[in-house]
Design a protein around this motif. Structure first.
Motif, PDB file in Angstrom:
ATOM      1  N   UNK A  45      40.307  29.608  47.826  1.00  0.00           N
ATOM      2  CA  UNK A  45      40.314  30.817  47.007  1.00  0.00           C
ATOM      3  C   UNK A  45      38.919  31.230  46.578  1.00  0.00           C
ATOM      4  N   UNK A  46      38.065  30.268  46.305  1.00  0.00           N
ATOM      5  CA  UNK A  46      36.692  30.571  45.899  1.00  0.00           C
ATOM      6  C   UNK A  46      35.924  31.181  47.058  1.00  0.00           C
ATOM      7  N   UNK A  47      36.101  30.617  48.243  1.00  0.00           N
ATOM      8  CA  UNK A  47      35.402  31.146  49.419  1.00  0.00           C
ATOM      9  C   UNK A  47      35.796  32.601  49.653  1.00  0.00           C
ATOM     10  N   UNK A  48      37.083  32.891  49.532  1.00  0.00           N
ATOM     11  CA  UNK A  48      37.548  34.267  49.725  1.00  0.00           C
ATOM     12  C   UNK A  48      37.021  35.184  48.624  1.00  0.00           C
ATOM     13  N   UNK A  49      37.087  34.724  47.382  1.00  0.00           N
ATOM     14  CA  UNK A  49      36.655  35.543  46.246  1.00  0.00           C
ATOM     15  C   UNK A  49      35.153  35.830  46.271  1.00  0.00           C
ATOM     16  N   UNK A  50      34.388  34.933  46.860  1.00  0.00           N
ATOM     17  CA  UNK A  50      32.938  35.120  46.895  1.00  0.00           C
ATOM     18  C   UNK A  50      32.514  36.097  47.984  1.00  0.00           C
ATOM     19  N   UNK A  51      33.437  36.430  48.894  1.00  0.00           N
ATOM     20  CA  UNK A  51      33.112  37.354  49.973  1.00  0.00           C
ATOM     21  C   UNK A  51      32.326  36.708  51.097  1.00  0.00           C
ATOM     22  N   UNK A  52      32.212  35.402  51.065  1.00  0.00           N
ATOM     23  CA  UNK A  52      31.485  34.664  52.094  1.00  0.00           C
ATOM     24  C   UNK A  52      32.349  34.579  53.346  1.00  0.00           C
ATOM     25  N   UNK A  53      31.780  34.990  54.457  1.00  0.00           N
ATOM     26  CA  UNK A  53      32.520  34.934  55.717  1.00  0.00           C
ATOM     27  C   UNK A  53      31.844  33.943  56.648  1.00  0.00           C
TER      28      UNK A  53
END
Length: 108
Positions: A45-53
């Protein structure tokens, strides 16, 4: 049953290791996203929320660097990994450092 992954003790957190971990733009954005959370959160969830792809192996590598440097702690609950910043530990070790880094304006 939950278990915490290995991480440095508060006294063994090294300034140069913390700075190196947060020098990477992806890890810096992840840490900023974690700081905005009020509770520990699932790592995906953090990876998605940070916008990091980035790919799954790459994000796993970033999580490991953050944990090994003492910036985050990871608790494993079943197949879920719950992540949180070690704000209190970092504040005790290096007062004001985390706020100075994470609150600084993003560079263009």
């Amino acid at each position: 049953m939950a278990r915490t992954l290995p991480q440095p003790t508060t006294d063994s957190i090294d300034l140069s290791t913390v700075l190196a971990a947060l020098a990477d733009p992806v890890r810096l954005e992840i840490a900023r996203t974690l700081r905005r959370q009020t509770e520990p959160v699932n790592c995906s969830g953090v990876a998605e929320a940070s916008g990091v792809e980035v790919s799954a192996p790459t994000i796993s590598h970033h999580w490991k660097v953050l944990r090994d440097s003492g910036v985050t702690s990871t608790e494993v609950v079943g197949r879920t990994r719950i992540i949180q910043l070690r704000t209190e530990d970092l504040e005790e070790r290096f007062p004001g450092l985390l706020a100075a880094i994470l609150d600084a304006p993003a560079r263009p």
